[in-house]
Scaffold this motif. Structure first.
Motif, short mmCIF file in Angstrom:
data_model
loop_
_atom_site.label_atom_id
_atom_site.label_comp_id
_atom_site.label_asym_id
_atom_site.label_seq_id
_atom_site.Cartn_x
_atom_site.Cartn_y
_atom_site.Cartn_z
N ARG A 122 0.82 -1.22 0.00
CA ARG A 122 0.00 0.00 0.00
C ARG A 122 0.85 1.26 0.00
NH1 ARG A 122 -3.57 -3.01 3.56
NH2 ARG A 122 -2.44 -2.16 5.36
N LYS A 123 1.97 1.24 0.71
CA LYS A 123 2.81 2.43 0.84
C LYS A 123 3.69 2.67 -0.38
CE LYS A 123 6.29 4.61 3.82
NZ LYS A 123 5.60 5.90 3.87
N PHE A 124 4.37 1.61 -0.84
CA PHE A 124 5.39 1.79 -1.87
C PHE A 124 4.90 1.48 -3.30
CE2 PHE A 124 7.90 0.78 2.00
CZ PHE A 124 8.55 2.00 2.13
N TYR A 125 3.77 0.77 -3.40
CA TYR A 125 3.26 0.41 -4.73
C TYR A 125 1.77 0.74 -4.83
CZ TYR A 125 7.61 -2.30 -4.92
OH TYR A 125 8.93 -2.69 -4.89
N PRO A 126 1.39 1.99 -4.60
CA PRO A 126 -0.04 2.33 -4.62
C PRO A 126 -0.71 2.05 -5.96
CG PRO A 126 1.32 4.31 -4.66
CD PRO A 126 2.23 3.17 -4.35
N HIS A 127 0.02 2.22 -7.07
CA HIS A 127 -0.54 1.98 -8.39
C HIS A 127 -0.86 0.50 -8.58
CE1 HIS A 127 -1.59 3.17 -12.39
NE2 HIS A 127 -0.68 2.40 -12.96
N HIS A 128 0.06 -0.34 -8.15
CA HIS A 128 -0.16 -1.78 -8.25
C HIS A 128 -1.26 -2.23 -7.28
CE1 HIS A 128 3.86 -1.30 -10.00
NE2 HIS A 128 3.62 -2.42 -10.67
N TYR A 129 -1.30 -1.58 -6.12
CA TYR A 129 -2.35 -1.91 -5.16
C TYR A 129 -3.73 -1.59 -5.72
CZ TYR A 129 -4.98 -2.07 -0.79
OH TYR A 129 -5.90 -2.37 0.19
N GLU A 130 -3.82 -0.50 -6.48
CA GLU A 130 -5.08 -0.14 -7.13
C GLU A 130 -5.49 -1.22 -8.13
OE1 GLU A 130 -8.48 1.80 -7.44
OE2 GLU A 130 -6.86 2.41 -6.08
N ILE A 131 -4.50 -1.78 -8.84
CA ILE A 131 -4.78 -2.91 -9.75
C ILE A 131 -5.33 -4.08 -8.95
CG2 ILE A 131 -3.72 -4.64 -11.26
CD1 ILE A 131 -1.76 -2.47 -12.18
N GLY A 132 -4.73 -4.32 -7.79
CA GLY A 132 -5.20 -5.41 -6.93
C GLY A 132 -6.63 -5.21 -6.47
N LYS A 133 -6.98 -3.98 -6.10
CA LYS A 133 -8.35 -3.70 -5.66
C LYS A 133 -9.35 -3.89 -6.80
CE LYS A 133 -7.89 0.41 -3.78
NZ LYS A 133 -8.31 1.62 -3.02
N GLN A 134 -8.96 -3.45 -7.99
CA GLN A 134 -9.82 -3.66 -9.15
C GLN A 134 -9.96 -5.15 -9.44
OE1 GLN A 134 -11.62 -1.58 -10.68
NE2 GLN A 134 -12.22 -2.54 -12.60
N ALA A 135 -8.87 -5.90 -9.24
CA ALA A 135 -8.89 -7.34 -9.46
C ALA A 135 -9.86 -8.03 -8.51
CB ALA A 135 -7.48 -7.92 -9.29
#
Length: 281
Positions: A122-135
């Motif tokens: 969540r802290k260092f990869y917010p863009h990837h985390y957003e992909i995870g939430k969409q997933a």
């Protein structure tokens, strides 16, 4: 392309030129038989295995996947590729498919785990985390199962790993030594040889790589999910005994204690690689 083997209504092994590839598309094999032709415009995705072992793994995963799981995987990949502006490789398709399949099985048993890397992602990869939430949203829509947002971290890691930059050579070597030591402990405890071409083995190694990096950086996750930990200990007693040996190793080499969440994750991975190594569940 001629059909060599029908794996299910949506998946077929075909001959393309001099190589065998796996093609996937909804209903692509329906009412077809071995020897029939499939045109490229009928195909949604082509997988090109680079060895017989990989071909077997791909064939197993794709042929046993529910349509909802396949649809979720393809939609997540499409969404992620648009946001990271990079095409993913075939292996990521299969690891993600396998992850979703296992997540569904865990959800059916109400086994939801908070990733030890949740804070870092969540802290260092917010863009990837957003992909995870969409997933997670896509997974819930396609499978009819409500997944917790914590599952977003595990999904995000697949795409973080894809773009991970090179780490310091000394740290990489130290991490590899740690992974090898833990694999040796598991192998000796269960008196077995790993199937290094299996998805379970690769999943275990991936988890251990992240785990070793955190150990080397002194970043042990300290959340204590006692209830699930107790449940997993009871369900998989041999895995628990093995993890206790790993605990001794970590204390001896790094002077670090294993948290309950880390312990739970290790028990689940060890159980899968030792039980499903011979026969996939």
């Amino acid at each position: 392309m001629k059909i060599r083997q029908i794996l299910n209504n949506n998946v077929a092994l075909v001959e393309r030129g001099k190589i065998d590839v796996i093609v996937v598309s909804k209903g692509i094999s329906f009412k077809k038989k071995v020897g029939d032709s499939i045109q490229m415009d009928e195909v949604e995705k082509v997988f090109v295995p680079d060895s017989n072992d990989v071909l077997e793994n791909y064939s197993y995963l794709l042929s046993h996947a529910e349509q909802g799981t396949l649809d979720a995987t393809f939609k997540i990949i499409t969404y992620a590729e648009e946001h990271i502006e990079e095409k993913v490789n075939d292996y990521l398709y299969l690891t993600l498919l396998d992850h979703i399949d296992y997540a569904i099985k865990r959800a059916e048993k109400s086994q939801f785990i908070i990733s030890p890397l949740a804070w870092e992602v969540r802290k260092f990869y917010p863009h990837h985390y957003e992909i995870g939430k969409q997933a997670v949203r896509i997974m819930s829509e396609e499978t009819g199962i409500e997944f917790p947002e914590s599952e977003a971290v595990a999904i995000a890691l697949h795409f973080i790993n894809l773009q991970e930059s090179q780490v310091d050579v000394k740290d990489a070597i130290k991490a590899m030594e740690t992974v090898n030591d833990i694999l040796t402990i598991i192998r000796i405890h269960f008196q077995m040889q790993f199937d290094e071409g299996s998805m379970n083995y690769n999943r275990l190694v991936t988890h251990l790589q992240y785990f070793a990096q955190r150990i080397n950086l002194g970043e042990i996750y300290n959340s204590e999910d006692s209830e699930l930990n107790k449940q997993v200990r009871i369900m998989y007693p041999q895995a628990y005994i093995c993890v206790n040996k790993i605990r001794v190793y970590l204390m001896d080499r790094f002077d670090k204690e294993l948290s309950k969440d880390e312990e739970t994750y290790l028990m689940l991975h060890i159980h899968r690689v030792t039980q499903r190594n011979e026969s996939e569940e």
